[in-house]
Design a protein around this motif. Structure first.
Motif, short mmCIF file in Angstrom:
data_model
loop_
_atom_site.label_atom_id
_atom_site.label_comp_id
_atom_site.label_asym_id
_atom_site.label_seq_id
_atom_site.Cartn_x
_atom_site.Cartn_y
_atom_site.Cartn_z
N ASP A 181 0.82 -1.21 0.00
CA ASP A 181 0.00 0.00 0.00
C ASP A 181 0.85 1.27 0.00
OD1 ASP A 181 -2.35 -1.39 -0.10
OD2 ASP A 181 -2.64 -1.45 2.07
N ILE A 182 2.00 1.21 0.64
CA ILE A 182 2.92 2.36 0.63
C ILE A 182 3.40 2.62 -0.79
CG2 ILE A 182 5.18 3.19 1.36
CD1 ILE A 182 4.69 1.64 4.02
N LEU A 183 3.87 1.58 -1.46
CA LEU A 183 4.38 1.75 -2.82
C LEU A 183 3.27 2.17 -3.79
CD1 LEU A 183 6.87 -1.25 -3.23
CD2 LEU A 183 7.32 1.08 -2.45
N ARG A 184 2.06 1.68 -3.56
CA ARG A 184 0.93 2.05 -4.42
C ARG A 184 0.69 3.55 -4.41
NH1 ARG A 184 -1.43 0.59 -8.80
NH2 ARG A 184 -0.24 2.47 -9.12
N LEU A 185 0.90 4.17 -3.24
CA LEU A 185 0.68 5.61 -3.11
C LEU A 185 1.82 6.45 -3.67
CD1 LEU A 185 -0.93 6.18 0.41
CD2 LEU A 185 -1.93 6.71 -1.81
N CYS A 186 2.93 5.82 -3.96
CA CYS A 186 4.11 6.58 -4.37
C CYS A 186 4.12 6.94 -5.85
CB CYS A 186 5.38 5.80 -4.02
SG CYS A 186 5.70 5.73 -2.25
N CYS A 187 3.10 6.52 -6.58
CA CYS A 187 3.01 6.88 -8.00
C CYS A 187 1.53 7.00 -8.35
CB CYS A 187 3.69 5.82 -8.86
SG CYS A 187 3.69 6.19 -10.62
N SER A 231 -2.39 3.07 -21.23
CA SER A 231 -2.56 1.78 -20.56
C SER A 231 -1.84 1.73 -19.22
CB SER A 231 -2.04 0.66 -21.45
OG SER A 231 -0.68 0.88 -21.80
N LEU A 232 -0.95 2.70 -18.96
CA LEU A 232 -0.25 2.72 -17.68
C LEU A 232 -1.15 3.19 -16.55
CD1 LEU A 232 3.28 4.13 -18.59
CD2 LEU A 232 2.64 1.78 -18.05
N THR A 252 12.13 -12.97 -1.38
CA THR A 252 10.81 -12.41 -1.64
C THR A 252 10.94 -10.90 -1.70
OG1 THR A 252 9.73 -14.22 -0.46
CG2 THR A 252 8.43 -12.24 -0.83
N ALA A 253 10.27 -10.27 -2.66
CA ALA A 253 10.35 -8.83 -2.83
C ALA A 253 9.01 -8.27 -3.29
CB ALA A 253 11.44 -8.45 -3.82
N VAL A 254 8.74 -7.04 -2.88
CA VAL A 254 7.56 -6.31 -3.35
C VAL A 254 8.01 -5.42 -4.50
CG1 VAL A 254 5.67 -4.77 -2.74
CG2 VAL A 254 6.61 -6.34 -1.02
N LEU A 255 7.40 -5.59 -5.65
CA LEU A 255 7.79 -4.82 -6.83
C LEU A 255 7.12 -3.45 -6.84
CD1 LEU A 255 7.59 -7.54 -9.63
CD2 LEU A 255 9.50 -6.97 -8.12
N PRO A 256 7.64 -2.50 -7.60
CA PRO A 256 6.97 -1.20 -7.76
C PRO A 256 5.61 -1.37 -8.43
CG PRO A 256 9.25 -1.11 -8.54
CD PRO A 256 8.93 -2.54 -8.31
N PRO A 257 4.74 -0.38 -8.33
CA PRO A 257 3.42 -0.47 -8.97
C PRO A 257 3.55 -0.67 -10.48
CG PRO A 257 3.50 1.38 -7.46
CD PRO A 257 4.90 0.87 -7.58
N ARG A 258 2.64 -1.48 -11.03
CA ARG A 258 2.64 -1.72 -12.48
C ARG A 258 1.88 -0.63 -13.22
NH1 ARG A 258 -0.07 -7.40 -12.11
NH2 ARG A 258 -0.88 -6.37 -10.24
N ARG A 298 -7.42 -0.60 -5.10
CA ARG A 298 -6.41 -0.50 -6.14
C ARG A 298 -5.74 -1.84 -6.37
NH1 ARG A 298 -3.61 4.88 -3.66
NH2 ARG A 298 -5.22 6.35 -4.21
N SER A 299 -5.20 -2.00 -7.56
CA SER A 299 -4.41 -3.20 -7.82
C SER A 299 -3.09 -3.06 -7.08
CB SER A 299 -4.16 -3.34 -9.33
OG SER A 299 -3.48 -2.20 -9.82
N LYS A 300 -2.84 -4.00 -6.20
CA LYS A 300 -1.66 -3.90 -5.35
C LYS A 300 -0.40 -4.25 -6.14
CE LYS A 300 -3.97 -4.98 -0.96
NZ LYS A 300 -3.61 -3.72 -0.29
N PRO A 301 0.74 -3.68 -5.76
CA PRO A 301 2.00 -4.09 -6.37
C PRO A 301 2.24 -5.58 -6.16
CG PRO A 301 2.30 -2.04 -5.17
CD PRO A 301 0.92 -2.53 -4.85
#
Length: 583
Positions: free
Chosen positions: A116-122, A176-177, A284-290, A303-306
């Motif tokens: 959720d943190i990364l989702r808000l960063c973009c 599409s982004l 294991t890693a959390v990727l940036p938002p797609r 939202r679609s989670k990273p």
């Protein structure tokens, strides 16, 4: 999202190049890196330490106004700090790089919080008073482990407000982004459409991974353990002590396993146990938002989670496709947030012998190392210190602590280990014959008990602070750890003796104080270069010339500009050169 990433990366490189302007070099590669280098002088402001600082008094002012409130509403237990001490402590590592704090420090304790943190960063935002062109607000993220990095990895170097950066550039990116479009099915026509946006950089946050402290069970015979990214090396080995196993990668500092993985760490034991690249089985890693979240949707739940990815396996061999863990090792936080790693562990050796041997010159000592390695003599550690390093150590200890004082010559420090006393002693004898008989080494000493071994290696263990102390140690404007540069290059063993000797000669010829030492068994060496407040412009210019020369020699010999510290802000001009010429 490639176009957006390229735009941001391009602006980052431009900003880096303005901080560290590239010099003009001419290198004769035919001489295997021992050529002279012609360069233009650097701007004076680049040579003044400390470098440009960014105040943390305007905490959270650069972040979007609703950034933290959205997170708190979704995760009430998420710890967020705007305390100046926390901000400053997360804005620098253990090096000369400037304090550059984040706008907030977040302490996630779950993968979901990181998502959720990364989702808000973009996200796309329409602000009052803006034109019809939406803003895409980018919040920078740096994961934080133990803060022991040496190459400025934790420095945000972001402007305090929009007036310090051009935030008015309008670019076109694929429609599409955007989240609303990508979730609607995405026809081919939509994928080909472009949307105009204005990129806004809105400060940065530090993700402190200290809450990821899990240590998995060790199954007898497996030789691996799964640990959280926030577990430190010493904590892991303390937890493993009852098993008779140990994690062997030793970078010196008590770094976290997540940070060591992200920076591709190694250290003194790499000559036997190799580096993090060979010791991480899976992660294991959390990727940036797609996608870019849309302005109309501030509910993180919908939202679609990273993505969360687990790559690798628990087997020691794996030929199933791409080696994806290796892609994250050394990525320095640029590909995602590492949350856990599975690492190899090894039996604690029951027999250990330490040794030291002095040589008339640095080149001869380095040649002895190459011979020991090429003959395949098993060795756990082999460290090389130049005569200036020994002098710094002698002056840093009290007379009654070391009798007699060490002879101020280039010195090798060796360690042999195994489960057979006879085989360890045989390895010691073989190395001693090479050092003394073949390369005329002197004062060869060996020790088996832990106390004597530590005393024999004291000069190596205390090298960093004894080198700083020789230039004032912080008193009356003297050198400190925050004004000391530690370089890091690695070269093929066949070139090691020539290149480390050439670097030591540069220090002498340019009248620069610095100690040369290396993890000699794998061709990795460093210079410790303490800077005082009263050092002249010319002196600092010579310091950076030494760094440039050793880096260029390493590259032209087929080596690398960093063997174990990582890139960070290191040698921005060299990084730009590599990007322009080799990629």
């Amino acid at each position: 999202m490639r176009r957006l990433q390229q735009t941001i990366t391009s602006s980052t490189l431009k900003r880096r190049s303005s901080l560290c302007p590239p010099t003009v070099r001419v290198v004769d590669t035919a001489t295997a890196g021992l050529s002279s280098v012609v360069e233009q002088p650097r701007p004076q402001q680049y040579l003044i330490l400390p470098h440009r600082r960014y105040s943390s008094t305007a905490a959270a002012s650069r972040l979007p106004n609703d950034f933290l409130s959205i997170l708190k509403s979704k995760h009430p237990d998420l710890k967020i700090s705007l305390n100046k001490y926390d901000l400053d402590s997360h804005g620098h590592g253990e090096s000369h790089h400037p304090l550059s704090p984040p706008d907030a420090v977040l302490y996630p304790s779950s993968v979901e919080e990181i998502q959720d943190i990364l989702r808000l960063c973009c996200r796309e935002v329409y602000r009052e008073g803006d034109s019809d062109i939406p803003n895409v607000e980018i919040v920078s993220v740096i994961p934080y482990g133990a803060g022991t990095s040496l190459e400025g990895h934790l420095n945000f170097l972001l402007p305090q407000d929009d007036s310090d950066v051009n935030n008015n550039d309008i670019i076109e990116i694929p429609s599409s982004l955007f989240e609303s479009n990508s979730s609607s099915g995405g026809s081919q026509l939509l994928k080909n459409e472009k949307k105009k946006v204005r990129i806004k950089r809105k400060g940065g946050i530090s993700l402190d991974m200290c809450n990821f402290q899990s240590i998995g069970e060790v199954t007898p015979g497996d030789g691996f353990v799964k640990v959280g990214a926030g577990v430190t090396r010493n904590s892991l080995n303390g937890a493993l002590r009852h098993t008779g196993m140990q994690f062997m990668i030793d970078p010196g500092a008590d770094a976290t396993l997540g940070g060591m993985t992200a920076c591709g760490a190694s250290g003194t034991a790499a000559v036997k146990y190799l580096t993090m690249r060979e010791n991480v089985l899976s992660l294991t890693a959390v990727l940036p938002p797609r996608t870019i979240s849309t302005a109309a949707n501030d509910d993180t739940a919908s939202r679609s989670k990273p993505m969360v990815v687990t790559c690798g396996s628990n087997s020691f061999k794996n030929s199933a496709g791409y080696n994806l863990p290796a892609l994250f090792i050394g990525s320095e936080g640029t590909l995602g947030i590492i949350t856990d790693v599975t690492v190899k562990i090894y039996p604690i050796p029951s027999n250990v012998i330490a040794a030291s041997c002095a040589f008339d010159d640095l080149h001869t000592a380095a040649e002895a190392v190459t011979t020991i390695r090429m003959l395949g003599i098993p060795i756990s550690r082999i460290e090389l210190l130049d005569e200036i390093s020994i002098r710094a150590f002698n002056q840093s200890v009290k007379k009654d602590e070391l009798k007699p004082m060490m002879e101020e010559k280039a010195t090798l420090f060796l360690e042999f280990s195994g489960h057979s006393e006879s085989s360890v002693k045989a390895d010691l004898s073989a190395a001693q014959a090479i050092c003394v008989d073949d390369f005329q080494g002197s004062n060869f000493e060996a020790a088996t008990d832990e106390t004597t071994r530590s005393k024999l290696w004291a000069a190596r263990h205390k090298l960093y602070y004894s080198s700083i102390a020789l230039r004032g140690g912080g008193d009356n404007g003297g050198a400190t750890s925050q004004s000391t540069i530690v370089t890091d290059v690695c070269v093929p063993l066949s070139k090691f003796a020539d290149i480390i000797s050439a670097t030591a000669k540069d220090l002498r010829d340019m009248n620069v104080f610095g100690t040369c030492f290396g993890h000699a068994g794998d061709g990795n060496f460093h210079c410790i270069l303490p800077l005082r407040q009263d050092d002249t412009y010319e002196y600092k210019e010579n310091v950076f010339k030494v760094i440039d020369f050793m880096t260029e020699r390493a590259l032209s010999a087929g080596g690398t500009c960093t063997g174990e510290h990582g890139v960070g802000k290191k040698c921005s001009n060299v990084s730009l050169h590599l990007l322009q010429c080799n990629i």
